[in-house]
Design a protein around this motif. Structure first.
Motif, PDB file in Angstrom:
ATOM      1  N   GLY A 119       0.814  -1.213   0.000  1.00 57.41           N
ATOM      2  CA  GLY A 119       0.000   0.000   0.000  1.00 57.41           C
ATOM      3  C   GLY A 119       0.841   1.254   0.000  1.00 57.41           C
ATOM      4  N   GLY A 120       1.907   1.271   0.819  1.00 57.49           N
ATOM      5  CA  GLY A 120       2.802   2.423   0.848  1.00 57.49           C
ATOM      6  C   GLY A 120       3.488   2.635  -0.491  1.00 57.49           C
ATOM      7  N   SER A 121       3.855   1.532  -1.134  1.00 54.16           N
ATOM      8  CA  SER A 121       4.500   1.620  -2.448  1.00 54.16           C
ATOM      9  C   SER A 121       3.537   2.172  -3.491  1.00 54.16           C
ATOM     10  N   GLN A 122       2.281   1.742  -3.443  1.00 59.68           N
ATOM     11  CA  GLN A 122       1.286   2.258  -4.377  1.00 59.68           C
ATOM     12  C   GLN A 122       1.134   3.770  -4.220  1.00 59.68           C
ATOM     13  N   TRP A 123       1.089   4.229  -2.970  1.00 61.48           N
ATOM     14  CA  TRP A 123       0.942   5.664  -2.737  1.00 61.48           C
ATOM     15  C   TRP A 123       2.139   6.425  -3.286  1.00 61.48           C
ATOM     16  N   PHE A 124       3.360   5.932  -3.020  1.00 60.84           N
ATOM     17  CA  PHE A 124       4.562   6.656  -3.442  1.00 60.84           C
ATOM     18  C   PHE A 124       4.716   6.640  -4.958  1.00 60.84           C
ATOM     19  N   VAL A 125       4.506   5.488  -5.569  1.00 62.05           N
ATOM     20  CA  VAL A 125       4.666   5.386  -7.027  1.00 62.05           C
ATOM     21  C   VAL A 125       3.616   6.224  -7.753  1.00 62.05           C
ATOM     22  N   SER A 126       2.447   6.394  -7.136  1.00 58.33           N
ATOM     23  CA  SER A 126       1.366   7.147  -7.796  1.00 58.33           C
ATOM     24  C   SER A 126       1.471   8.649  -7.585  1.00 58.33           C
ATOM     25  N   LEU A 127       2.541   9.143  -6.961  1.00 58.52           N
ATOM     26  CA  LEU A 127       2.688  10.579  -6.744  1.00 58.52           C
ATOM     27  C   LEU A 127       2.625  11.403  -8.035  1.00 58.52           C
ATOM     28  N   PRO A 128       3.177  10.935  -9.171  1.00 58.95           N
ATOM     29  CA  PRO A 128       3.014  11.724 -10.402  1.00 58.95           C
ATOM     30  C   PRO A 128       1.547  11.966 -10.751  1.00 58.95           C
ATOM     31  N   LEU A 129       0.693  10.983 -10.513  1.00 58.67           N
ATOM     32  CA  LEU A 129      -0.736  11.147 -10.784  1.00 58.67           C
ATOM     33  C   LEU A 129      -1.346  12.171  -9.840  1.00 58.67           C
ATOM     34  N   GLN A 130      -0.956  12.105  -8.578  1.00 62.51           N
ATOM     35  CA  GLN A 130      -1.509  13.009  -7.576  1.00 62.51           C
ATOM     36  C   GLN A 130      -1.082  14.457  -7.822  1.00 62.51           C
ATOM     37  N   VAL A 131       0.203  14.649  -8.144  1.00 61.02           N
ATOM     38  CA  VAL A 131       0.705  16.002  -8.393  1.00 61.02           C
ATOM     39  C   VAL A 131       0.103  16.578  -9.674  1.00 61.02           C
ATOM     40  N   SER A 132       0.033  15.752 -10.712  1.00 58.74           N
ATOM     41  CA  SER A 132      -0.544  16.220 -11.969  1.00 58.74           C
ATOM     42  C   SER A 132      -1.992  16.645 -11.796  1.00 58.74           C
ATOM     43  N   ALA A 133      -2.707  15.989 -10.890  1.00 53.47           N
ATOM     44  CA  ALA A 133      -4.132  16.279 -10.693  1.00 53.47           C
ATOM     45  C   ALA A 133      -4.384  17.703 -10.223  1.00 53.47           C
ATOM     46  N   VAL A 134      -3.371  18.354  -9.626  1.00 54.01           N
ATOM     47  CA  VAL A 134      -3.568  19.709  -9.108  1.00 54.01           C
ATOM     48  C   VAL A 134      -2.744  20.750  -9.862  1.00 54.01           C
ATOM     49  N   SER A 135      -2.095  20.331 -10.942  1.00 54.93           N
ATOM     50  CA  SER A 135      -1.282  21.251 -11.737  1.00 54.93           C
ATOM     51  C   SER A 135      -2.124  21.827 -12.875  1.00 54.93           C
ATOM     52  N   GLU A 136      -2.306  23.131 -12.881  1.00 56.49           N
ATOM     53  CA  GLU A 136      -3.160  23.780 -13.881  1.00 56.49           C
ATOM     54  C   GLU A 136      -2.444  24.019 -15.204  1.00 56.49           C
ATOM     55  N   SER A 137      -1.127  23.964 -15.207  1.00 52.51           N
ATOM     56  CA  SER A 137      -0.361  24.231 -16.421  1.00 52.51           C
ATOM     57  C   SER A 137      -0.658  23.197 -17.498  1.00 52.51           C
ATOM     58  N   THR A 138      -0.750  23.656 -18.752  1.00 53.35           N
ATOM     59  CA  THR A 138      -0.992  22.756 -19.875  1.00 53.35           C
ATOM     60  C   THR A 138       0.190  21.830 -20.109  1.00 53.35           C
ATOM     61  N   GLY A 139       1.404  22.341 -19.950  1.00 56.44           N
ATOM     62  CA  GLY A 139       2.585  21.521 -20.103  1.00 56.44           C
ATOM     63  C   GLY A 139       3.094  21.484 -21.529  1.00 56.44           C
ATOM     64  N   LEU A 140       4.202  20.771 -21.707  1.00 53.71           N
ATOM     65  CA  LEU A 140       4.851  20.660 -23.013  1.00 53.71           C
ATOM     66  C   LEU A 140       4.297  19.467 -23.771  1.00 53.71           C
ATOM     67  N   LEU A 141       3.642  19.716 -24.874  1.00 52.81           N
ATOM     68  CA  LEU A 141       3.002  18.650 -25.646  1.00 52.81           C
ATOM     69  C   LEU A 141       3.994  17.608 -26.173  1.00 52.81           C
ATOM     70  N   PRO A 142       5.209  18.002 -26.632  1.00 55.65           N
ATOM     71  CA  PRO A 142       6.154  16.969 -27.080  1.00 55.65           C
ATOM     72  C   PRO A 142       6.536  15.988 -25.964  1.00 55.65           C
ATOM     73  N   VAL A 143       6.675  16.489 -24.735  1.00 56.72           N
ATOM     74  CA  VAL A 143       7.006  15.611 -23.611  1.00 56.72           C
ATOM     75  C   VAL A 143       5.820  14.695 -23.308  1.00 56.72           C
ATOM     76  N   LEU A 144       4.615  15.246 -23.371  1.00 61.39           N
ATOM     77  CA  LEU A 144       3.410  14.449 -23.157  1.00 61.39           C
ATOM     78  C   LEU A 144       3.306  13.340 -24.206  1.00 61.39           C
ATOM     79  N   ALA A 145       3.612  13.685 -25.453  1.00 56.60           N
ATOM     80  CA  ALA A 145       3.550  12.698 -26.531  1.00 56.60           C
ATOM     81  C   ALA A 145       4.610  11.610 -26.344  1.00 56.60           C
ATOM     82  N   LEU A 146       5.813  12.007 -25.916  1.00 51.24           N
ATOM     83  CA  LEU A 146       6.882  11.039 -25.678  1.00 51.24           C
ATOM     84  C   LEU A 146       6.501  10.080 -24.558  1.00 51.24           C
ATOM     85  N   GLY A 147       5.882  10.615 -23.499  1.00 46.09           N
ATOM     86  CA  GLY A 147       5.443   9.767 -22.406  1.00 46.09           C
ATOM     87  C   GLY A 147       4.386   8.772 -22.852  1.00 46.09           C
ATOM     88  N   THR A 148       3.461   9.223 -23.688  1.00 48.98           N
ATOM     89  CA  THR A 148       2.423   8.331 -24.203  1.00 48.98           C
ATOM     90  C   THR A 148       3.029   7.221 -25.049  1.00 48.98           C
TER      91      THR A 148
END
Length: 268
Positions: A119-148
């Motif tokens: 459970g602790g590992s799930q919480w820590f590994v999912s931090l990118p999801l949690q932080v992204s959920a509150v970030s209003e910035s659109t972000g860099l589309l090329p980086v988003l595409a590379l991640g996808t």
């Protein structure tokens, strides 16, 4: 809901959800007498955290819905795969070994060493999801595409590798043999490599907008779990006792895919 107040709300909700999930999974494992059921809840936990973020968070909708869809596809596939794989079978040797090294199989040890850490590992590994959920910035589309793209590579390795192994085991002629075909000829752990790639891809998507890049330790931790802690290393310890596996180890990459060595060169 954005900013630090939003993050605290989402991370608290995620912790509560994961605690309830792991407690329920522990109860099921205790009832059926095996605790590898925790693997079934692994992907499901991330799906829940992703949906908490997208429903409560006020971050960029495009990025957060993309993350939620990708995590849901990955997590539900993995959940179903682990359910089918473990149904009707005995305990996973990895957990038997883990409990032996931890001093026994008392309920407190099981709850702490397997379900608490999971459970602790799930919480820590999912931090990118949690932080992204509150970030209003659109972000860099090329980086988003590379991640996808990296996510696609990862989930393909997982799904294809699992399907190839399932087909190999279903053939009675392969009983007692080592799977060394398809993706398994390029890496001894295509599913673990794929899982790592999935989470580096998800991190890149989150990192496309500040402050997602700060959660880099989450995919690092996931990769560590897969390679050293509870994944490949423990599996190799068990598999190395099987006839033919040491030879397979000599000619096939441990984790990162690469062309296999010929049997002749592997023996020299």
């Amino acid at each position: 809901m954005t900013g630090w107040a939003g993050f605290l709300t989402i991370t608290t909700a995620s912790l509560v959800f994961l605690a309830v999930l792991q407690t329920a999974t522990f109860a099921v494992g205790h009832r059926i007498g095996r605790y590898n059921v925790v693997d079934v809840a692994w992907g499901l936990g991330f799906v829940g955290v992703a949906w908490i973020g997208v429903l409560i968070g006020g971050g960029d909708p495009l990025r957060n819905w993309l993350l939620t869809i990708l995590v849901t596809v990955w997590g539900l596939r993995l959940t179903w795969h682990m359910y089918v794989k473990s149904k009707g079978r005995g305990e996973d040797p990895r957990y038997v070994d883990l409990l032996e090294r931890s001093g026994g199989n008392g309920l407190g040890t099981i709850a702490r060493k397997i379900f608490g850490i999971q459970g602790g590992s799930q919480w820590f590994v999912s931090l990118p999801l949690q932080v992204s959920a509150v970030s209003e910035s659109t972000g860099l589309l090329p980086v988003l595409a590379l991640g996808t793209l990296l996510w696609i590579v990862g989930v393909s390795f997982e799904a294809i590798g699992d399907a190839q192994l399932r087909k190999f085991k279903a053939d009675p002629a392969n009983k007692g043999k080592i799977m060394d075909r398809g993706l398994w000829a390029w890496t001894r752990h295509p599913n673990y490599f794929g899982d790592s790639s999935v989470w580096w891809g998800l991190w890149l998507i989150a990192a496309s907008a500040w402050p997602g890049v700060l959660t880099v330790l989450s995919p690092v931790a996931m990769t560590y779990f897969l390679v050293y802690a509870t994944g490949a290393r423990l599996l190799e310890k068990t598999m190395s006792r099987r006839p033919g596996y040491p030879e397979y180890q000599r000619r096939t990459s441990y984790f990162l895919p690469r062309p296999p060595r010929s049997r002749r060169h592997a023996d020299t």
